[in-house]
Scaffold this motif. Structure first.
Motif, PDB file in Angstrom:
ATOM      1  N   ARG A  37      14.859  54.578  82.308  1.00 18.65           N
ATOM      2  CA  ARG A  37      15.621  53.443  83.175  1.00 18.65           C
ATOM      3  C   ARG A  37      16.489  52.057  82.743  1.00 18.65           C
ATOM      4  O   ARG A  37      15.799  51.773  81.506  1.00 18.65           O
ATOM      5  CB  ARG A  37      14.542  52.264  84.201  1.00 18.65           C
ATOM      6  N   ILE A  39      19.601  49.035  83.095  1.00 18.40           N
ATOM      7  CA  ILE A  39      20.205  48.179  84.043  1.00 18.40           C
ATOM      8  C   ILE A  39      21.291  48.226  83.517  1.00 18.40           C
ATOM      9  O   ILE A  39      22.014  47.505  81.427  1.00 18.40           O
ATOM     10  CB  ILE A  39      18.856  46.796  83.696  1.00 18.40           C
ATOM     11  N   GLU A  73      17.818  56.404  85.673  1.00 15.30           N
ATOM     12  CA  GLU A  73      17.907  55.566  86.851  1.00 15.30           C
ATOM     13  C   GLU A  73      18.714  54.900  86.141  1.00 15.30           C
ATOM     14  O   GLU A  73      18.411  53.821  85.089  1.00 15.30           O
ATOM     15  CB  GLU A  73      15.785  54.902  86.796  1.00 15.30           C
ATOM     16  N   GLN A  75      20.516  50.881  87.109  1.00 14.05           N
ATOM     17  CA  GLN A  75      21.078  49.479  88.250  1.00 14.05           C
ATOM     18  C   GLN A  75      21.648  48.612  87.944  1.00 14.05           C
ATOM     19  O   GLN A  75      21.860  48.212  86.862  1.00 14.05           O
ATOM     20  CB  GLN A  75      19.289  48.555  88.548  1.00 14.05           C
ATOM     21  N   ARG A  89      20.189  48.916  94.080  1.00 13.15           N
ATOM     22  CA  ARG A  89      18.566  49.314  94.175  1.00 13.15           C
ATOM     23  C   ARG A  89      18.901  50.462  92.843  1.00 13.15           C
ATOM     24  O   ARG A  89      19.752  50.862  91.936  1.00 13.15           O
ATOM     25  CB  ARG A  89      18.091  49.758  95.278  1.00 13.15           C
ATOM     26  N   TRP A  90      17.520  50.923  92.693  1.00 11.31           N
ATOM     27  CA  TRP A  90      17.243  51.948  91.151  1.00 11.31           C
ATOM     28  C   TRP A  90      17.728  53.459  92.410  1.00 11.31           C
ATOM     29  O   TRP A  90      17.424  53.566  93.209  1.00 11.31           O
ATOM     30  CB  TRP A  90      15.970  51.771  90.579  1.00 11.31           C
ATOM     31  N   GLN A 123      12.325  43.140  85.860  1.00  6.95           N
ATOM     32  CA  GLN A 123      12.192  44.794  86.351  1.00  6.95           C
ATOM     33  C   GLN A 123      11.017  45.377  85.711  1.00  6.95           C
ATOM     34  O   GLN A 123      10.599  46.588  86.434  1.00  6.95           O
ATOM     35  CB  GLN A 123      13.296  45.189  86.084  1.00  6.95           C
ATOM     36  N   VAL A 129      11.466  49.137  81.909  1.00  2.00           N
ATOM     37  CA  VAL A 129      12.765  49.647  81.157  1.00  2.00           C
ATOM     38  C   VAL A 129      13.272  49.174  80.366  1.00  2.00           C
ATOM     39  O   VAL A 129      12.210  49.490  78.961  1.00  2.00           O
ATOM     40  CB  VAL A 129      13.362  47.955  81.832  1.00  2.00           C
TER      41      VAL A 129
END
Length: 234
Positions: A37, A39, A73, A75, A89-90, A123, A129
């Motif tokens: 994940r 960001i 993923e 974001q 959204r992810w 998050q 993350v």
């Protein structure tokens, strides 16, 4: 003039090498079989308008490349105008991010890096993350407070990778502190270093998706800065 250009190119190369050295020594994200994940946060205030389209395009390249070597993923988060902060959204589908990001334009206002850091903390508390990438050019907030938040992010094990556009020395000092506190890495870029930025963003995305092994595998065909990074990993 030629001498100044050579000096600028040499500095850019040293900047990239230092960034790659730091990424090579960043602990690999813990893998649990789930997608990595990441960001990707952007300063969308007025000063970023000249390079906003470029950053958006590079983001899509970064995401697509990482998707080829491992689950990721992503974001997207950005701030602009008077207190506006938004995050998508992810998703693992880069196409779903293209339309909302293409509708975003830059608006004048102060930086809101605090919101980016607080959002990252929230998050990763909900679900880990693997990394935060931030692209910006200045800071108009309390540096000590931002560093305090960065320390909390570092305790959560989330490295922050910051790409600074331009040469604001005050912002650079704070950005480097944030990266140091989170065991991340810092790199400067300008309008003429899109190729560097593209390679470095891909390196971070691949790291978030699959750790150091994924970087090694990718570097076999990628070459350039990615190969340099892989060669430094023991």
């Amino acid at each position: 003039m030629a001498k100044n250009l050579d000096k600028a190119n040499k500095e850019a190369e040293q900047n990239v090498k230092a960034f790659l050295d730091k990424v090579a020594n960043t602990p690999a994200p813990a893998k649990s079989g789930n997608a990595g994940r990441l960001i990707f946060a952007l300063d969308a205030t007025a000063s970023r308008q000249p390079t906003w389209d470029q950053a958006s395009h590079l983001q899509r390249e970064m995401f697509n490349t990482a998707a080829e070597v491992g689950k990721l993923e992503l974001q997207i988060a950005f701030f602009r105008g008077f207190g506006e902060f938004k995050a998508t959204r992810w998703t693992q589908d880069s196409r779903s991010l293209t339309r909302p990001l293409s509708k975003v334009s830059c608006l004048g206002g102060q930086t809101q890096i605090e919101k980016v850091l607080k959002h990252t903390l929230k998050q990763t508390t909900e679900k880990p993350v693997n990394a935060l990438v931030y692209v910006g050019d200045s800071i108009e907030e309390d540096v000590d407070h931002l560093c305090h938040l960065a320390g909390q992010i570092g305790m959560k094990g989330v490295p922050v990778f910051i790409f600074q556009e331009g040469y604001d020395p005050i912002a650079e000092a704070c950005f480097k502190q944030i990266c140091r506190l989170t065991n991340g890495a810092f790199c400067r870029f300008d309008a003429g270093s899109a190729a560097y930025l593209r390679s470095l963003l891909k390196a971070v995305a691949i790291f978030a998706a699959g750790g150091k092994k994924a970087l090694r595998d990718y570097s076999k065909n990628a070459g350039g800065e990615i190969l340099l990074l892989s060669n430094q990993i023991k």
